[in-house]
Motif scaffolding. Structure first.
Motif, mmCIF file in Angstrom:
data_model
loop_
_atom_site.group_PDB
_atom_site.id
_atom_site.type_symbol
_atom_site.label_atom_id
_atom_site.label_comp_id
_atom_site.label_asym_id
_atom_site.label_seq_id
_atom_site.Cartn_x
_atom_site.Cartn_y
_atom_site.Cartn_z
ATOM 1 N N GLY A 225 -4.451 10.311 1.169
ATOM 2 C CA GLY A 225 -4.161 9.460 0.030
ATOM 3 C C GLY A 225 -5.413 8.698 -0.366
ATOM 4 O O GLY A 225 -6.535 9.140 -0.100
ATOM 5 N N TYR A 226 -5.201 7.547 -0.960
ATOM 6 C CA TYR A 226 -6.311 6.766 -1.493
ATOM 7 C C TYR A 226 -6.246 5.333 -1.012
ATOM 8 O O TYR A 226 -5.164 4.792 -0.767
ATOM 9 N N SER A 227 -7.407 4.743 -0.875
ATOM 10 C CA SER A 227 -7.521 3.332 -0.569
ATOM 11 C C SER A 227 -8.753 2.806 -1.308
ATOM 12 O O SER A 227 -9.558 3.580 -1.818
ATOM 13 N N LEU A 228 -8.882 1.503 -1.351
ATOM 14 C CA LEU A 228 -10.044 0.905 -2.007
ATOM 15 C C LEU A 228 -11.261 1.017 -1.096
ATOM 16 O O LEU A 228 -11.157 0.791 0.111
ATOM 17 N N SER A 229 -12.393 1.347 -1.659
ATOM 18 C CA SER A 229 -13.627 1.408 -0.883
ATOM 19 C C SER A 229 -14.402 0.098 -0.987
ATOM 20 O O SER A 229 -15.409 -0.089 -0.315
ATOM 21 N N LYS B 260 -11.603 5.401 -2.027
ATOM 22 C CA LYS B 260 -11.897 6.219 -0.857
ATOM 23 C C LYS B 260 -10.720 7.182 -0.728
ATOM 24 O O LYS B 260 -9.562 6.762 -0.811
ATOM 25 N N SER B 261 -11.000 8.460 -0.573
ATOM 26 C CA SER B 261 -9.902 9.428 -0.463
ATOM 27 C C SER B 261 -9.895 10.044 0.930
ATOM 28 O O SER B 261 -10.937 10.241 1.543
ATOM 29 N N SER C 14 -4.111 4.778 3.880
ATOM 30 C CA SER C 14 -4.222 5.592 2.667
ATOM 31 C C SER C 14 -2.856 5.706 1.998
ATOM 32 O O SER C 14 -1.850 5.936 2.657
ATOM 33 N N ILE C 15 -2.855 5.573 0.691
ATOM 34 C CA ILE C 15 -1.620 5.593 -0.102
ATOM 35 C C ILE C 15 -1.584 6.875 -0.930
ATOM 36 O O ILE C 15 -2.526 7.171 -1.662
ATOM 37 N N ASP D 100 3.535 7.849 -3.990
ATOM 38 C CA ASP D 100 4.057 6.508 -3.696
ATOM 39 C C ASP D 100 3.755 5.538 -4.831
ATOM 40 O O ASP D 100 4.628 4.796 -5.275
ATOM 41 N N VAL D 101 2.510 5.555 -5.292
ATOM 42 C CA VAL D 101 2.123 4.663 -6.394
ATOM 43 C C VAL D 101 2.899 5.046 -7.653
ATOM 44 O O VAL D 101 3.432 4.177 -8.343
#
Length: 141
Positions: A64-68, A56-57, A25-26, A30-31
């Motif tokens: 953080g967040y990532s791609l689902s 995806k949180s 998870s980012i 950071d982004v």
């Protein structure tokens, strides 16, 4: 056709998540710092992308967040349609203001179809691959 910063930043955000997928998870911070985008602006984009089903949180200290969805399954067209609502002005005969508009309607409908087909055939993974090709051919001494 005009793409807003919301559409452009959404793509940049998703590309960054795909590039850093191996990190888990980012965090938005950071982004935001890597891409020089306001965190507050990213916070406005996240719900749109979440609703589209591409994020995806994770909550908590490692949140953080990532791609689902795999980057190869996310098209530029699909993201721009959810962030921009429409890629072109209305190309419906009912929206025509005059007979002249109706006579040229096929031109705008064809352009709309071409734009959508083009953007629907470019994925986040395609952008990453193109970027990698570009940088692999660039030598810095």
């Amino acid at each position: 056709m005009k793409i807003s910063t919301k559409g452009r930043y959404s793509l940049i955000f998703l590309i960054d998540l795909a590039e850093h997928a191996d990190e888990g998870s980012i965090a938005l911070n950071d982004v935001a710092s890597r891409k020089n985008i306001s965190k507050k602006y990213l916070e406005q984009i996240v719900p749109i992308l979440n609703k589209a089903g591409v994020l995806k949180s994770n909550r908590g200290s490692k949140g953080g967040y990532s791609l689902s969805v795999a980057p190869s399954k996310i098209t530029v067209g699909s993201i721009l349609r959810v962030t921009e609502n429409s890629l072109m002005e209305d190309t419906d005969a009912a929206a025509a203001d005059s007979e002249d508009d109706i006579l040229t309607l096929f031109v705008w409908q064809g352009l709309n179809e071409t734009i959508n087909n083009y953007l629907d055939n470019i994925t986040i993974q395609d952008i990453i691959d193109k970027q990698n090709d570009y940088y692999s051919d660039t030598y810095i001494i």
